[in-house]
Design an enzyme around this catalytic site. Structure first.
Site, PDB file in Angstrom:
ATOM      1  N   ASN A  70     -12.286  -3.843   0.887  1.00  0.00           N
ATOM      2  CA  ASN A  70     -11.220  -3.963   1.891  1.00  0.00           C
ATOM      3  C   ASN A  70     -11.829  -3.691   3.251  1.00  0.00           C
ATOM      4  O   ASN A  70     -12.373  -2.603   3.456  1.00  0.00           O
ATOM      5  CB  ASN A  70     -10.128  -2.923   1.621  1.00  0.00           C
ATOM      6  N   GLU A  71     -11.762  -4.644   4.146  1.00  0.00           N
ATOM      7  CA  GLU A  71     -12.223  -4.382   5.526  1.00  0.00           C
ATOM      8  C   GLU A  71     -13.555  -3.641   5.543  1.00  0.00           C
ATOM      9  O   GLU A  71     -13.710  -2.648   6.251  1.00  0.00           O
ATOM     10  CB  GLU A  71     -11.209  -3.476   6.239  1.00  0.00           C
TER      11      GLU A  71
ATOM     12  N   GLU B  64       0.852  -1.189   0.000  1.00  0.00           N
ATOM     13  CA  GLU B  64       0.000   0.000   0.000  1.00  0.00           C
ATOM     14  C   GLU B  64       0.885   1.235   0.000  1.00  0.00           C
ATOM     15  O   GLU B  64       1.961   1.240   0.602  1.00  0.00           O
ATOM     16  CB  GLU B  64      -0.888   0.004   1.250  1.00  0.00           C
TER      17      GLU B  64
ATOM     18  N   CYS C  11      -6.839   1.010   2.846  1.00  0.00           N
ATOM     19  CA  CYS C  11      -7.610   2.250   2.965  1.00  0.00           C
ATOM     20  C   CYS C  11      -7.510   3.127   1.728  1.00  0.00           C
ATOM     21  O   CYS C  11      -8.463   3.825   1.399  1.00  0.00           O
ATOM     22  CB  CYS C  11      -7.155   3.025   4.196  1.00  0.00           C
TER      23      CYS C  11
HETATM   24  O1  AHR Z   1      -2.202  -1.601   6.774  1.00  0.00           O
HETATM   25  C1  AHR Z   1      -2.701  -0.354   7.119  1.00  0.00           C
HETATM   26  C2  AHR Z   1      -4.216  -0.266   7.028  1.00  0.00           C
HETATM   27  O2  AHR Z   1      -4.821  -1.108   7.950  1.00  0.00           O
HETATM   28  C3  AHR Z   1      -4.815  -0.667   5.714  1.00  0.00           C
HETATM   29  O3  AHR Z   1      -4.808   0.361   4.797  1.00  0.00           O
HETATM   30  C4  AHR Z   1      -6.218  -1.036   6.079  1.00  0.00           C
HETATM   31  O4  AHR Z   1      -6.743  -2.040   5.255  1.00  0.00           O
HETATM   32  C5  AHR Z   1      -6.125  -1.449   7.527  1.00  0.00           C
HETATM   33  O5  AHR Z   1      -7.042  -0.805   8.306  1.00  0.00           O
END
Ligand code: AHR
Length: 650
Positions: A381-382, A45, A260
């Site tokens: 994602n999450e 990321e 994120c």
């Molecule tokens: O790894 C950091 C963050 O943690 C990522 O962007 C997210 O998916 C999680 O909340």
């Protein structure tokens, strides 16, 4: 040296014949589950300056004057959001009495997606007028190495013979190398050249200067500087030391472009992959969730290319029309969702479609006519468990299954280890589902058995992000203990990835733990990195049932995984001691004869509180040694250690 002593001492002890308080029995004759070939991979990321200013080798910061502010909407962003503006990392140059004024405008942009450009109004010619880019806290250059320069420029109402001199300069004005463009024209032109550095420094800046003899208007955009030496020599490529450190983990997949940042800070900041492909001058830059800017110069093509270069399966993550639930929750209207769904369908054409298809054609024009062989796509994602997600998610799944049944869908199990969306994913019938946990080391030790009794009839488990909130040896040991449980359940757990991956030491967004820290000059691998490497490079193909029997009935702080490598026929033992006492183990490899007595062990041990730093990168590193093995052999497992023993069979 001090680090080595306890290891050597422990290994000497391993040949003792004293009664061992622990017996580790491995049933080599009856392999149990097959381990997923994709078990260990990477999650990348752009966080902590991981991409721009990090893995992406571009040395100019804010190369197209696109930085902008967004109003901080929560405490996390306040620290950086206010700093960003179109002249971030740029300074004006006026030499020998020259005078100018500047604006960043959008009247005659290079193209529709790269809207901003710099206008320098030459009010009074002198010895030179222009700009200097400061890079990411100074540009590092190495003597004798060559750098590729490119920029777009035009000159209006001015000196027809004027050109630009692009130089690498020191803070004191020393010139380390230059390149001169041809005469400027009244319409946008791209100028390219190379500069070979005459000296090394970490604090160079890139200057772009004209000695135009008349007043006029100079427009600049996309000012870029790349080292010729990138990973595998790719153009628009990656910083070699960071890319190599990732390659050395032998990852079987790469999940990208993030967590994120995929969601975005509101839908306008969501990561839309189509913004990240094609000519870099036409990519739409973005202000990310992490409070700084990304150019998308490291975009989907470059991610796919990197995957191919390191032999990792690409795992792109797409937003499902819902932004980050932690910050600024926006959901695309249902009648606008088609656009988001079409992005997912088109991505598969970009990766795998023929060169005469629309998106496959773009891939071919970018230099890769062959398909990239995409097999998986991650949706979301999450995601927070909300009615909006439950309404939108199935539409993506249905459209992808219809258009591309060959692609495996990885869903999201939602926030936390409780996996609130897993059952929903099961109902949707996705191939696997992504779960994340950031917790303390004790959680990981306690959760070694997390998967032992889990449902085998639902989606497979993808531990897409996890870390034990620290980079001490003890954190790494706790993660290793957890991974022994993952291997035991290698039929259910398909993939795992530590997170976050990269962190620039001066730009940390995620303070708890990261796998690799770096600055301009170099990098440091954490103990957590070494655990990942030890497990990834020693996975094995079939799990071998085993048990730890304690002679004195005390529960030992030991976690074990045993596997067999089908190609080399070796038995691979991973032994983790998360306690403070050495443990004498009597290892019994039952059901196998003709073992090679010359085995090899890789040990990671030391002070459990120790960390590796840029100044002291080797405080905790694995050491390889010989160990005498047999059907039955003694081995002392040092306190606070992770080891991998490979025993050959004939
Ligand atoms: O790894 C950091 C963050 O943690 C990522 O962007 C997210 O998916 C999680 O909340």
């Amino acid at each position: 040296m001090n680090q080595i002593k306890p290891v050597i001492a422990a290994l000497l002890l391993s040949v003792r014949t004293m009664a061992a308080p622990v017996q580790i029995q491995v049933d080599c004759a009856k392999p149990t589950v097959e381990l997923s070939p994709y078990l260990y991979g990477l999650f990348f990321e752009d966080i902590n300056y991981g991409a721009d200013g990090g893995l992406y080798a571009e040395l100019v910061q804010n190369r197209s004057f696109e930085y902008f502010n967004i109003e901080p909407r929560d405490h996390l962003r306040e620290k950086t959001a206010g700093d960003m503006n179109p002249m971030y990392a740029w300074e004006i140059i006026e030499r020998g009495g020259a005078k100018c004024h500047t604006t960043v405008s959008r009247w005659t942009p290079l193209n529709r997606t790269n809207e901003n450009y710099l206008t320098i109004y030459i009010d009074k010619p002198g010895d030179g007028i222009g700009v200097a880019n400061l890079g990411y806290d100074g540009i590092p250059i190495k003597q004798g190495e060559t750098y590729d320069v490119s920029l777009y420029a035009l000159l209006r109402d001015g000196d027809k013979d004027a050109s630009l001199v692009v130089s690498l300069e020191g803070e004191d004005g020393t010139i380390y190398g230059s390149f001169q463009t041809g005469s400027l024209t009244p319409s946008w032109q791209k100028y390219s050249g190379t500069i070979t550095a005459s000296q090394s420094t970490d604090k160079a800046r890139l200057t772009v200067v004209t000695k135009a003899a008349k007043t006029g208007k100079l427009l600049l955009d996309m000012v870029s500087l790349f080292p010729e030496k990138t990973f595998k020599g790719r153009r628009n490529g990656l910083r070699p030391d960071l890319a190599q450190a990732l390659a050395d983990l032998h990852p079987k997949f790469l999940r990208f472009p993030g967590g994120c940042i995929v969601h975005g800070y509101g839908l306008a900041q969501s990561y839309r992959w189509k913004d990240s492909v094609g000519d870099v001058a036409e990519r739409r830059a973005n202000h990310t969730t992490w409070g700084y800017h990304e150019t998308l110069g490291l975009g989907y093509y470059e991610y796919f290319q990197f995957c191919e270069d390191i032999g990792a399966a690409p795992l792109p993550v797409l937003p499902v029309g819902v932004s980050c639930g932690f910050n600024f929750y926006e959901c695309a209207a249902m009648d606008e969702l088609d656009d988001w769904i079409q992005d997912a369908v088109d991505l598969i054409e970009f990766a795998n479609g023929p060169a005469d298809s629309k998106w496959g054609g773009l891939r071919a024009r970018m230099g890769h006519p062959e398909p990239f062989g995409l097999k998986y796509i991650c949706l979301g994602n999450e995601e927070h468990d909300t009615p909006q997600v439950r309404e939108r998610f199935p539409l993506f799944v249905a459209a992808l299954e219809k258009a591309h049944p060959e692609i495996k869908i990885i869903g999201t199990s939602g926030l936390s280890a409780k996996t609130p969306l897993y059952d929903f994913m099961k109902k949707l019938g996705v191939h696997s589902s992504d779960e994340h946990y950031y917790s303390d080391p004790e959680w990981f030790i306690k959760n070694q058995n997390r998967f032992d009794t889990m449902d085998r009839n639902g989606p497979r488990r993808f531990v897409g992000e996890y870390a034990s909130n620290g980079n001490t040896l003890f954190n790494a040991i706790a993660e290793a203990a957890f991974l022994t449980g993952v291997e035991r359940n290698g039929d259910l757990v398909e993939m795992t990835a530590y997170a976050p991956l990269l962190a620039h030491v001066d730009h940390i967004d995620w303070p708890k733990a990261n796998m690799i820290y770096f600055n301009k000059q170099g990098l440091v691998k954490t103990p957590n990195y070494y655990v990942q490497q030890m497990f990834s490079c020693n996975k094995g193909d079939r799990y071998l049932g085993n048990r730890v029997v304690s002679a004195n009935k005390m529960a030992p702080d030991i976690a074990v995984s045993a596997t067999r490598d089908n190609s080399t026929k070796e038995i691979i033992l991973k032994l983790v001691n998360y306690g403070g006492k050495d443990v004498d183990a009597d290892i019994y490899l039952a059901g196998i004869t003709h073992l090679d007595p010359q085995a090899e062990v890789s040990v990671l041990t030391g002070n459990p509180k120790a960390v590796n730093t840029l100044r002291n990168p080797d405080a905790i590193v694995p050491r390889k040694m010989a160990v005498k093995a047999g059907e039955r052999f003694q081995y002392t497992i040092p306190a606070y250690s992770v080891q991998v023993i490979r025993v050959g069979t004939k």
